[in-house]
Scaffold this active site. Structure first.
Site, mmCIF file in Angstrom:
data_model
loop_
_atom_site.group_PDB
_atom_site.id
_atom_site.type_symbol
_atom_site.label_atom_id
_atom_site.label_comp_id
_atom_site.label_asym_id
_atom_site.label_seq_id
_atom_site.Cartn_x
_atom_site.Cartn_y
_atom_site.Cartn_z
ATOM 1 C CE1 TYR A 156 -4.537 0.799 0.587
ATOM 2 C CE2 TYR A 156 -3.438 2.768 1.394
ATOM 3 C CZ TYR A 156 -4.584 2.126 0.947
ATOM 4 O OH TYR A 156 -5.766 2.813 0.858
ATOM 5 C CE LYS A 178 -6.752 -15.880 -2.477
ATOM 6 N NZ LYS A 178 -7.939 -16.778 -2.400
ATOM 7 C CG ASP A 213 -11.097 -15.815 -1.540
ATOM 8 O OD1 ASP A 213 -10.616 -16.016 -0.403
ATOM 9 O OD2 ASP A 213 -10.851 -16.560 -2.513
ATOM 10 C CG ASP A 262 -8.392 0.806 1.640
ATOM 11 O OD1 ASP A 262 -9.296 1.437 2.212
ATOM 12 O OD2 ASP A 262 -7.908 1.163 0.557
ATOM 13 C CG ASP A 274 -13.890 1.260 1.924
ATOM 14 O OD1 ASP A 274 -13.700 1.704 3.076
ATOM 15 O OD2 ASP A 274 -13.446 1.809 0.908
#
Length: 354
Positions: free
Chosen positions: A137, A188, A220, A244, A248
């Site tokens: 990021y 992941k 996921d 992030d 959201d």
């Protein structure tokens, strides 16, 4: 007087100054009721100022260590180069002040806000603990073969043992203080093998927290479960990039980005508190932006400052506002910015909730 705190206020761009001013009116009410005070210093940092030549440098950020907290509105302007003001200000603050915790509560204030069928406030109340300084990021990029079919862009995804262990430890400590005492790691690591460092940290630290139940899932699958069964989550710890995204998604589950507040925290040191929404320039100056996220950021800031009773009162006033209908909604235009803030401030001031 119980305390005095020095805070920095950065209104930013678009609706940022409006929701920040609204949130500060709630802070005023909390100060009067709970007998503390804040000394406020305003800084004109913004994407618009960037366009006009103001660059925020590490040397400008360093003096902020002397303050207790920073309240940030929103950064973003249509005339600014994409991502560059954010890199200077947002990433500059996070990495410059080593704000390694990004704390994002996902709270359903009222049953009618969620798009999920048959879900209530009892089902959706969890916290995302996002690592805030590592990962890919905001990292520099390298570009080769520009303008050719072989063009490639690369950037480093970095995880350190120190960075991983301290964020997982923070999440464990937070989970221990909550009634359910459950911690879910989201990564992941099946596809990004370097994220095994998170699994290792979880296993090592779990020995120190035998009273906290742990779970681990891929991002996921976690995204799916947040929609299908949000009640299974209590505290989530995850990487910078994934944090992030899923926070959201969590905001959408509770009614939209207008609900969301976040803290960029280094425990015991100056930290930054902000709503998670953007600057929404099309609504700037109209007085219709929801200040709920910014008011939630005030509650997080008060908790960080040690004013726990005041933080609880602000959070309770938000819940009461939705329950009574004084707060109409979260979307721009669902209510006037200052009318919403005034309703919350009145509840805090009158002690209607605690």
């Amino acid at each position: 007087m119980s305390g005095s705190y020095r805070i920095v206020v950065i209104g930013g761009d678009g609706i940022g100054p409006e929701v920040t001013d609204a949130a500060l009116s709630v802070l005023d009410a909390a100060e009067r009721r709970f007998d503390f005070r804040t000394e406020r210093t305003a800084l004109p940092w913004s994407a618009q100022a960037y366009v006009q030549g103001l660059r925020v440098t590490p040397e400008m950020i360093e003096p902020l260590r002397a303050y207790d907290a920073i309240l940030l509105g929103a950064i973003g302007h249509p005339d600014a180069p994409r991502g560059l003001p954010e890199h200077d200000i947002i990433f500059g603050l996070r990495r410059g002040l080593d704000l390694y915790v990004n704390l994002r509560p996902i709270v359903l204030y009222d049953d009618r806000l969620t798009p999920l069928r048959d879900r209530t406030t009892k089902d959706i109340d969890f916290i995302v603990v996002r690592e805030n300084t590592e990962d890919v990021y905001g990292r520099p990029i390298a570009r080769t073969g520009e303008g050719t079919p072989d063009e490639a862009v690369t950037s480093e995804m970095i995880f350190t043992r120190r960075g991983t262990e301290r964020i997982v430890r923070y999440a464990f400590e937070l989970a221990r203080r909550r009634p359910r005492r459950h911690l879910a790691l989201v990564d992941k690591s099946n596809a990004l093998r370097l994220q095994e460092i998170y699994r290792s940290a979880l296993a090592d630290l779990a020995r120190e927290f035998p009273d906290v139940e742990t779970d681990a899932m891929y991002v996921d699958a976690a995204s799916m479960w947040m929609v299908l069964h949000p009640e299974r989550f209590d505290v989530i710890v995850t990487t910078n990039l994934f944090g992030d995204i899923i926070s959201d998604l969590g905001a959408a589950v509770v009614g939209g980005l207008g609900s969301g507040a976040s803290g960029n925290i280094h425990p015991g040191k100056v930290s930054v508190f902000e709503p998670i929404h953007g600057s929404a320039p099309k609504y700037a100056g109209q007085g219709v932006a929801s200040p709920v996220g910014a008011i939630g950021a005030i509650a997080l800031m008060l908790e960080h400052l040690g004013e726990g009773a005041a933080a609880k009162a602000v959070d309770g006033a938000l819940r009461e506002g939705f329950r009574t209908g004084r707060i109409k909604g979260l979307d721009a235009g669902s209510g006037r910015t200052m009318e919403t803030a005034d309703a919350v401030a009145r509840s805090v001031r009158e002690g209607a909730v605690a």
